[in-house]
Design an enzyme around this catalytic site. Sequence first.
Site, mmCIF file in Angstrom:
data_model
loop_
_atom_site.group_PDB
_atom_site.id
_atom_site.type_symbol
_atom_site.label_atom_id
_atom_site.label_comp_id
_atom_site.label_asym_id
_atom_site.label_seq_id
_atom_site.Cartn_x
_atom_site.Cartn_y
_atom_site.Cartn_z
ATOM 1 N N GLU A 35 -7.225 -2.556 -6.595
ATOM 2 C CA GLU A 35 -6.487 -1.621 -7.448
ATOM 3 C C GLU A 35 -5.416 -2.436 -8.177
ATOM 4 O O GLU A 35 -4.613 -3.125 -7.529
ATOM 5 C CB GLU A 35 -5.827 -0.527 -6.606
ATOM 6 C CG GLU A 35 -6.816 0.496 -6.065
ATOM 7 C CD GLU A 35 -6.171 1.537 -5.151
ATOM 8 O OE1 GLU A 35 -6.608 2.698 -5.169
ATOM 9 O OE2 GLU A 35 -5.229 1.193 -4.402
ATOM 10 N N SER A 40 0.840 -1.199 0.000
ATOM 11 C CA SER A 40 0.000 0.000 0.000
ATOM 12 C C SER A 40 0.872 1.246 0.000
ATOM 13 O O SER A 40 0.354 2.348 -0.054
ATOM 14 C CB SER A 40 -0.941 -0.003 1.202
ATOM 15 O OG SER A 40 -0.271 -0.364 2.362
ATOM 16 N N HIS A 82 -3.756 -4.595 -5.285
ATOM 17 C CA HIS A 82 -3.971 -4.019 -3.962
ATOM 18 C C HIS A 82 -5.393 -4.274 -3.468
ATOM 19 O O HIS A 82 -6.352 -3.725 -4.009
ATOM 20 C CB HIS A 82 -3.674 -2.510 -4.022
ATOM 21 C CG HIS A 82 -3.675 -1.850 -2.692
ATOM 22 N ND1 HIS A 82 -4.094 -0.565 -2.492
ATOM 23 C CD2 HIS A 82 -3.312 -2.316 -1.471
ATOM 24 C CE1 HIS A 82 -3.997 -0.271 -1.212
ATOM 25 N NE2 HIS A 82 -3.526 -1.312 -0.571
ATOM 26 N N ASN A 108 -5.760 5.149 -1.082
ATOM 27 C CA ASN A 108 -4.972 5.640 0.053
ATOM 28 C C ASN A 108 -4.584 7.100 -0.107
ATOM 29 O O ASN A 108 -4.436 7.824 0.872
ATOM 30 C CB ASN A 108 -3.724 4.782 0.258
ATOM 31 C CG ASN A 108 -4.072 3.429 0.848
ATOM 32 O OD1 ASN A 108 -5.140 3.268 1.432
ATOM 33 N ND2 ASN A 108 -3.196 2.453 0.688
HETATM 34 N N1 CAA Z 1 -13.233 -11.072 7.507
HETATM 35 C C1 CAA Z 1 -14.241 -11.644 6.837
HETATM 36 N N2 CAA Z 1 -15.503 -11.145 6.840
HETATM 37 C C2 CAA Z 1 -15.732 -10.059 7.600
HETATM 38 C C3 CAA Z 1 -14.730 -9.418 8.334
HETATM 39 C C4 CAA Z 1 -13.429 -9.970 8.273
HETATM 40 N N3 CAA Z 1 -12.413 -9.412 8.926
HETATM 41 N N4 CAA Z 1 -15.280 -8.341 8.963
HETATM 42 C C5 CAA Z 1 -16.577 -8.311 8.627
HETATM 43 N N5 CAA Z 1 -16.844 -9.334 7.810
HETATM 44 C C6 CAA Z 1 -18.111 -9.626 7.165
HETATM 45 C C7 CAA Z 1 -19.144 -10.026 8.177
HETATM 46 O O1 CAA Z 1 -19.126 -11.404 8.405
HETATM 47 C C8 CAA Z 1 -20.449 -9.533 7.540
HETATM 48 O O2 CAA Z 1 -20.928 -10.419 6.552
HETATM 49 P P1 CAA Z 1 -22.529 -10.685 6.384
HETATM 50 O O3 CAA Z 1 -23.156 -9.333 6.233
HETATM 51 O O4 CAA Z 1 -22.644 -11.529 5.158
HETATM 52 O O5 CAA Z 1 -22.944 -11.377 7.618
HETATM 53 C C9 CAA Z 1 -20.020 -8.296 6.767
HETATM 54 O O6 CAA Z 1 -18.619 -8.411 6.576
HETATM 55 C C10 CAA Z 1 -20.373 -7.059 7.533
HETATM 56 O O7 CAA Z 1 -19.774 -7.186 8.807
HETATM 57 P P2 CAA Z 1 -20.441 -6.739 10.167
HETATM 58 O O8 CAA Z 1 -21.940 -6.771 10.062
HETATM 59 O O9 CAA Z 1 -19.791 -7.468 11.285
HETATM 60 O O10 CAA Z 1 -19.918 -5.293 10.340
HETATM 61 P P3 CAA Z 1 -20.239 -4.003 9.556
HETATM 62 O O11 CAA Z 1 -21.543 -4.006 8.884
HETATM 63 O O12 CAA Z 1 -19.933 -2.968 10.552
HETATM 64 O O13 CAA Z 1 -19.138 -3.974 8.404
HETATM 65 C C11 CAA Z 1 -17.022 -3.506 7.534
HETATM 66 C C12 CAA Z 1 -17.796 -4.134 8.677
HETATM 67 C C13 CAA Z 1 -17.277 -4.294 6.250
HETATM 68 C C14 CAA Z 1 -15.540 -3.608 7.900
HETATM 69 C C15 CAA Z 1 -17.497 -2.016 7.346
HETATM 70 O O14 CAA Z 1 -17.415 -1.349 8.569
HETATM 71 C C16 CAA Z 1 -16.664 -1.266 6.332
HETATM 72 O O15 CAA Z 1 -16.912 -1.315 5.137
HETATM 73 N N6 CAA Z 1 -15.656 -0.483 6.811
HETATM 74 C C17 CAA Z 1 -14.737 0.256 5.991
HETATM 75 C C18 CAA Z 1 -13.485 -0.541 5.850
HETATM 76 C C19 CAA Z 1 -12.469 0.134 4.962
HETATM 77 O O16 CAA Z 1 -12.498 1.329 4.697
HETATM 78 N N7 CAA Z 1 -11.491 -0.658 4.485
HETATM 79 C C20 CAA Z 1 -10.419 -0.155 3.664
HETATM 80 C C21 CAA Z 1 -9.293 0.347 4.501
HETATM 81 S S1 CAA Z 1 -7.963 0.953 3.516
HETATM 82 C C22 CAA Z 1 -7.115 -0.429 3.074
HETATM 83 O O17 CAA Z 1 -7.371 -1.520 3.472
HETATM 84 C C23 CAA Z 1 -6.004 -0.210 2.124
HETATM 85 C C24 CAA Z 1 -4.682 0.019 2.693
HETATM 86 O O18 CAA Z 1 -3.715 -0.195 1.984
HETATM 87 C C25 CAA Z 1 -4.486 0.614 4.004
#
Ligand code: CAA
Length: 467
Positions: A152, A119, A140, A190
């Site tokens: 990405e 990243s 990515h 990012n």
């Molecule tokens: N692994 C597998 N599945 C997961 C999981 C994990 N770690 N975390 C959540 N899930 C699944 C759950 O099982 C659930 O599935 P179902 O709806 O089918 O049951 C689904 O995802 C939603 O989870 P939750 O209901 O527990 O939680 P939520 O609705 O609050 O969603 C989230 C959690 C998907 C993480 C949501 O909060 C979200 O989209 N957050 C933003 C995350 C983000 O921005 N990520 C990018 C970060 S930047 C990056 O990664 C790049 C880098 O280089 C830094």
Amino acid sequence: MVFETVGVVGLGTMGAGIAEVFARAGIRVVGVEADQEALDRGLGHLEASTGRALEKGRLSAGEREEILSRVTLTTSRDDLRDADLVVEAIPEVMEYKVALFTDLDRICKPSAVLATNTSSLQVTALAAATGRPGRVVGMHFFNPAPVMGLVEVVGTVVTEPGVVTSVSDLAVRLGKTPVAVGDRAGFVVNRLLLPYLNHAVTLLDHGVAARDDIDNAMRLGVGLPMGPFSLLDLIGLDTSYEIMGVLFEESRSERHAPSPLLRSYVAAGWLGRKSGRGFYGEPASESTPEKAAASTVRVEGSQELAATLAAAGFKDSAEPDVVLRVGEAALEERAVQVRVTGKVAELSGSVLTSRQAVLCARDLLRVAGYTPVPCRRFVIDALLYAHLNDAVHMYSSGYASIADIDAAMRLGCGYPQGPFELMESIGLAKVRDGLRALYAEHLAPSFAPAPLLDQLVTAGLDAFPRA
Ligand code: CAA
């Protein structure tokens, strides 16, 4: 190009998630870790993630078995000799990655594509470390990899024609949406996300608002899936700090200067979820929350807010406990300035406002059904508008299309709308004017409206040009 066997090197949170994504799509995976202990941890991630899906009824026991049986785990890189593609997800240290790519280049068949999930590091530098620079790309994924819909695909100046397309097609087969991007610091997501998160840390550091209040404002007011501090804890504070460093290195822009508070947390070993403590996870504070009671209130500048408070049982009076003003800055002891965004009510006192009045305002807004966000200056506009402005600059610089930027933020970060869609629903003029006001107050370049935004508003347009 046919990708039937894929290697994943490094089975931490991201690597294990990536291995799961491939295995779910019916692809054989060879997962490689440095030693047995790390391999066991990687297997633990895979079992926990698929176990959760089983519990939630999203996978049957048979499907889970099939997915796990497609993954072969090994501590020997030589087992990657038959892989059609290898995705690397080891720690973000250039020296380790160069050594790995040199090794992979020796081990893997000449037709294999070597990909990095980095990243923050330059993909071109990794490509140059191999004898097949044309077949090295970035792939990515976003955390959590099994959930987030974006990949990405990073091509470099030396990538062979067709490789980015083939890897993008593979991403589609994985059920993801690929966005092809250039090898520029932060790629698309990012480069937009991290400066916004870093900005939130600066507001916290300057005492503008508290952690939970900022998180509530962005989650409940703007509709983002997570507030900036929960998201920083998910991404990892060390990773976030590194990305900011790389952005700053490339741009030398004040907007990209990593927050000193972020640096201190990383130095303290508070890295977020992975270390058990980041912005969240500190021992509970012992102080009892301050309370104040208000029974009479006068609302100025919003009939809607006045009606909501009246419906909640608060009475108007000539001598109210607190005066809530929507609009003009308040300059008296009982006056608190309020801004409502959805169900979030940001509230801010002037230098003359008493602490009691702010507490009263907070409590009565809560009783009236709002999530109160006490702050020294309103945080939603500052965080959101600067973030949206960055997206306009990114598009204007020719780096990515509006459609790709919107898709990337929706699918990579779970935004309900991409930045351009969001600006159009808020109203371009409102965003431009909000930025102008912020710029007049702070004189920070990040608040100066991007020329394109300003020109569209001046021309009387309310949408961005799309091809
Ligand atoms: N692994 C597998 N599945 C997961 C999981 C994990 N770690 N975390 C959540 N899930 C699944 C759950 O099982 C659930 O599935 P179902 O709806 O089918 O049951 C689904 O995802 C939603 O989870 P939750 O209901 O527990 O939680 P939520 O609705 O609050 O969603 C989230 C959690 C998907 C993480 C949501 O909060 C979200 O989209 N957050 C933003 C995350 C983000 O921005 N990520 C990018 C970060 S930047 C990056 O990664 C790049 C880098 O280089 C830094």
